[in-house]
Design an enzyme around this catalytic site. Structure first.
Site, mmCIF file in Angstrom:
data_model
loop_
_atom_site.group_PDB
_atom_site.id
_atom_site.type_symbol
_atom_site.label_atom_id
_atom_site.label_comp_id
_atom_site.label_asym_id
_atom_site.label_seq_id
_atom_site.Cartn_x
_atom_site.Cartn_y
_atom_site.Cartn_z
ATOM 1 N N GLU A 173 -2.825 17.388 8.344
ATOM 2 C CA GLU A 173 -2.303 17.846 7.051
ATOM 3 C C GLU A 173 -2.623 19.316 6.801
ATOM 4 O O GLU A 173 -3.454 19.673 5.959
ATOM 5 C CB GLU A 173 -2.829 16.932 5.936
ATOM 6 C CG GLU A 173 -2.330 15.499 6.122
ATOM 7 C CD GLU A 173 -2.818 14.536 5.066
ATOM 8 O OE1 GLU A 173 -3.201 14.992 3.964
ATOM 9 O OE2 GLU A 173 -2.822 13.310 5.326
ATOM 10 N N HIS A 375 -0.607 -2.121 -0.962
ATOM 11 C CA HIS A 375 -1.362 -0.932 -0.583
ATOM 12 C C HIS A 375 -2.762 -1.329 -0.140
ATOM 13 O O HIS A 375 -3.442 -2.099 -0.825
ATOM 14 C CB HIS A 375 -1.456 0.046 -1.761
ATOM 15 C CG HIS A 375 -2.158 1.329 -1.415
ATOM 16 N ND1 HIS A 375 -3.260 1.788 -2.082
ATOM 17 C CD2 HIS A 375 -1.908 2.246 -0.435
ATOM 18 C CE1 HIS A 375 -3.665 2.936 -1.549
ATOM 19 N NE2 HIS A 375 -2.863 3.228 -0.550
ATOM 20 N N HIS A 376 -3.178 -0.826 1.008
ATOM 21 C CA HIS A 376 -4.530 -1.024 1.534
ATOM 22 C C HIS A 376 -5.138 0.336 1.834
ATOM 23 O O HIS A 376 -4.740 0.990 2.790
ATOM 24 C CB HIS A 376 -4.508 -1.843 2.831
ATOM 25 C CG HIS A 376 -4.152 -3.277 2.656
ATOM 26 N ND1 HIS A 376 -3.676 -4.063 3.690
ATOM 27 C CD2 HIS A 376 -4.211 -4.088 1.572
ATOM 28 C CE1 HIS A 376 -3.458 -5.290 3.252
ATOM 29 N NE2 HIS A 376 -3.769 -5.323 1.964
ATOM 30 N N GLU A 377 -6.067 0.779 1.029
ATOM 31 C CA GLU A 377 -6.798 2.018 1.308
ATOM 32 C C GLU A 377 -8.154 1.660 1.899
ATOM 33 O O GLU A 377 -8.946 0.958 1.274
ATOM 34 C CB GLU A 377 -6.977 2.849 0.039
ATOM 35 C CG GLU A 377 -7.809 4.107 0.239
ATOM 36 C CD GLU A 377 -7.273 4.980 1.378
ATOM 37 O OE1 GLU A 377 -7.998 5.142 2.383
ATOM 38 O OE2 GLU A 377 -6.135 5.461 1.262
ATOM 39 N N HIS A 455 -0.512 5.797 6.286
ATOM 40 C CA HIS A 455 -0.895 7.144 5.857
ATOM 41 C C HIS A 455 -2.249 7.488 6.466
ATOM 42 O O HIS A 455 -3.038 6.607 6.778
ATOM 43 C CB HIS A 455 -0.935 7.236 4.340
ATOM 44 C CG HIS A 455 0.429 7.416 3.746
ATOM 45 N ND1 HIS A 455 0.737 8.435 2.872
ATOM 46 C CD2 HIS A 455 1.574 6.715 3.937
ATOM 47 C CE1 HIS A 455 2.013 8.342 2.535
ATOM 48 N NE2 HIS A 455 2.537 7.306 3.167
ATOM 49 N N GLU A 480 2.316 15.096 -2.159
ATOM 50 C CA GLU A 480 1.141 15.102 -3.037
ATOM 51 C C GLU A 480 0.408 16.442 -3.025
ATOM 52 O O GLU A 480 -0.267 16.796 -3.996
ATOM 53 C CB GLU A 480 0.181 13.967 -2.670
ATOM 54 C CG GLU A 480 -0.523 14.096 -1.340
ATOM 55 C CD GLU A 480 0.274 13.549 -0.181
ATOM 56 O OE1 GLU A 480 -0.302 13.365 0.901
ATOM 57 O OE2 GLU A 480 1.497 13.299 -0.341
#
Length: 680
Positions: A173, A375-377, A455, A480
């Site tokens: 990134e 969603h799994h963070e 991600h 973002e």
């Protein structure tokens, strides 16, 4: 002899030779030639394009932790040849039918003193580039410490490169750099360059399975060496002695858009291994997401908690009313309170906050006709996630979830795993351990008929062909960064991504921000450095089978005319063509919709974006079907539009066109154009 398709290959097609000094294989059109040599008992390769060398003799081989190196003293012993001319279909993609036409050469190098010390280099040469890999079959465990593959670029002192740094804290990134080739140090792939003759080359890899990700380290000027991302103990790759490396790839073209029209990476991956994948559904979604980035809501619990039952039901109803397939909800599960970046040890993937009732939400989604997107963070603790993964997917399957966004937020080199002795080890996102961990996640999800959008991923290498439920990834600076990145993504970012990151595969960039002024306008604030028309064009330029309308629902309702394009544009394509572009400057794509549900399969869409420079780009519409008339529904920057102070001015108009017509696309600074060609 007519080329035979791969399923018809027989042993009788192969030839054998002994002790040849060099062997070559060319592309079907004859423009690219790949040559392998054993001069001085040192295996090397080189590549020419249009009769000019583009890769000078470059070394091959391996160093191992304990076994003897495979770097010199090897000679060519046997070789095999084959030709393929076939096609295959994607269940979803930027094109439905992919042609696989290539010539193949497999050459075995062995030591004269020890025939057991050998490897085969398999080469496939297409009209759009080259893929080559090592095939090793030893009877002992081999721990690779170095892969010796070089890329020695010709004309290196007169070439331009576009790159991001490798093995940094922020993974992939970063803002892209434009420099002379000699100034590119240790870089990630895809790594794109242009030489003095205007030839464009992108170095990457395909089918990264059970191996370390390859970065490129410039050692001598113009010569880059494969630099494999190591385990925490320093070993690059751990094998049982029988392994194939990923394909090392070179996409090659006379002009920049040739890279965009290449299917090389997909063709070098194995066919679908999941069987019936009709449950994998491309589409568009909204989410309880952007509000957290602009500080309207929070991931953690409290008065500003975003992931509530009431808000999720509102979003599901909005999604259903406007034709979206799902609603992503982040922050619903226990573990987000405090500094969640460091909460990897405490996340639960099955226990919700009290104000989030997944059963009630599932019932409401079924009632209105849209679904929750999960969603799994992990915050980088993959052992904690693995211990709960089966139960987490079972919960989502019961709730009707078909897609899950996973997150691996952690600094590069800081993925936490617990080894067999209970000790914490810290790995890179693109090392061998994580290559396997990401793929295991995708395979387990498939058993629950769930697709994965990763991600903070390992880079894409075309595995979506083999595992079609791996629908998208991040792997670059996304939207973002425009909320809080300092600096945010510059105007050149998207036309840069198109020729670099996007060569790897789909990206979940999350386009569609309509309110550019949440932090104020100008060029000194964190905000999208684009016009509104450019945000629309992103849906065509940046390919993904899932596209988010990332802004808040109220911002779409405030601009219904512009919102119509997002509602109309599909995410699954029959055919895609890059029409024009230069790396980091501008790019124009045309894509034809695939027939599916509400899409007739007759309409085309066009997206064009530019950097900080305003441009006029002439486009011929010969990609449209001859003899048909289309209504061009055009969303273009207004006459005084520019990204800094006047991003919203946009002209929306219609005109009839045919394949014989031309359009001049007028793009403001930081702007774009989006067009739907509706068949009449």
């Amino acid at each position: 002899m007519r080329p035979l398709s791969l399923p018809l290959i027989g042993l009788s097609l192969f030839t054998t030779t002994s002790f040849a000094a060099s062997l070559a294989v060319s592309s079907p059109d004859g423009k690219i030639t790949f040559t392998l040599s054993d001069d001085n008992s040192q295996p090397t390769y080189q590549v020419s394009f249009n009769d000019k060398t583009i890769i000078q003799p470059s070394k091959l081989g391996f160093d191992f932790a304990t076994a003897a190196s495979m770097r010199d003293g090897l000679s060519i012993t046997t070789h095999q040849r084959n030709s393929v001319d076939s096609s295959w279909q994607q269940p979803w993609g930027e094109a439905r039918v992919i042609q696989d036409k290539h010539n193949e050469l497999a050459v075995t190098f062995a030591k004269q003193t020890d025939k057991s010390s050998q490897y085969t280099v398999r080469v496939k040469v297409f009209d759009d580039g080259v893929g080559f890999r090592y095939e090793v079959a030893q009877n002992q465990a081999l721990y690779i410490t170095r892969e010796l593959t070089e890329f020695a670029f010709a004309q290196s002192d007169k070439s331009t490169a576009w790159w991001i740094p490798a093995r940094g804290w922020n993974r992939y990134e970063y803002v892209y750099n434009t420099t002379p080739l000699h100034d590119a140090p240790h870089v990630h792939t895809p790594f794109t360059l242009k030489n003095q003759d205007g030839v464009h080359i992108s170095v990457h890899e395909a089918a990264l399975i059970d191996y370390a990700g390859m970065t490129l380290n410039q050692r001598r000027p113009g010569t880059f060496v494969a630099d494999l991302t190591p385990w925490s103990d320093g070993v690059a790759v751990k094998t049982n002695g029988k392994f194939n490396t990923p394909w090392r790839t070179l996409q090659i073209g006379d002009k920049a858009t040739d890279l965009l029209n290449s299917h090389l990476i997909l063709n070098l991956n194995e066919p679908n291994k999941l069987g019936d994948v009709s449950w994998v559904e491309p589409g568009k979604y909204i989410g309880i997401w952007w509000g957290m980035h602009i500080n309207k809501n929070t991931w953690g619990s409290g008065d500003k908690h975003g992931a509530t039952t009431a808000r999720t039901k509102e979003y599901l109803s909005f999604a259903a009313d406007h034709g979206f397939d799902g609603v992503l909800v982040e922050g619903w599960n226990i573990g987000w309170d405090g500094d969640w970046f460091f909460n990897g040890d405490v996340f639960s993937f099955t226990d919700a906050y009290p104000d989030f009732d997944i059963d009630e939400i599932a019932r409401h989604g079924e009632k209105v006709g849209t679904r929750l997107i999960g969603h799994h963070e992990t915050s980088g603790n993959v052992s904690n996630y693995r211990n709960q993964m089966e139960a987490a997917f079972a919960l989502y399957e019961k709730a009707g979830v078909r897609q899950v966004k996973t997150g691996y937020v952690a600094d590069g080199g800081n993925i936490k795993r617990i080894d067999a002795e209970g000790n914490a080890r810290f790995e890179w996102h693109d090392g061998q351990f994580m290559a396997n961990e990401y793929l295991d996640n995708v395979k387990l999800a498939a058993k629950h008929k769930i697709s994965i959008n990763t991600h903070e991923p390992i880079k894409d290498t075309g595995l979506r062909r083999t595992y079609p439920n791996w629908i998208a990834r991040e792997g670059a600076r996304g939207q973002e960064f425009n909320a809080w990145g300092t600096p945010p993504n510059p105007p050149e970012h998207v036309p840069m991504l198109a020729f670099t990151r996007m060569l790897a595969g789909p990206m979940d960039f999350t386009p569609g921000i309509f309110d550019m002024g949440f932090n104020g306008l100008g060029d000194k604030t964190n905000r999208p450095q684009t016009t509104l028309a450019k945000q629309l064009a992103l849906y065509v330029v940046l390919y993904s089978p899932i596209q988010m309308a990332a802004d808040l629902p109220e911002n779409y309702l405030a601009k219904p005319d512009a919102f119509q394009f997002i509602k109309d544009v599909p995410t699954d394509w029959e055919h895609s063509i890059a029409l024009a572009g230069e790396v980091g400057d501008y790019v124009v794509f045309a894509r034809k919709e695939r027939k599916h549900k509400q899409y007739s399969g007759n309409d085309w869409f066009l997206g064009a974006v530019t950097d900080e420079e305003a441009r006029e780009i002439p486009i011929t519409l010969d990609f449209l079907e001859s003899g048909k008339t289309f209504e061009a529904q055009i969303y273009a920057d207004g006459g005084k539009a520019e990204w800094k102070q006047n991003p919203y001015e946009m002209n929306i108009y219609r005109q009839k066109v045919t394949s014989a017509d031309k359009l001049t696309l007028k793009l403001a600074a930081g702007g774009g154009v989006a067009i739907r060609f509706k068949a009449l």
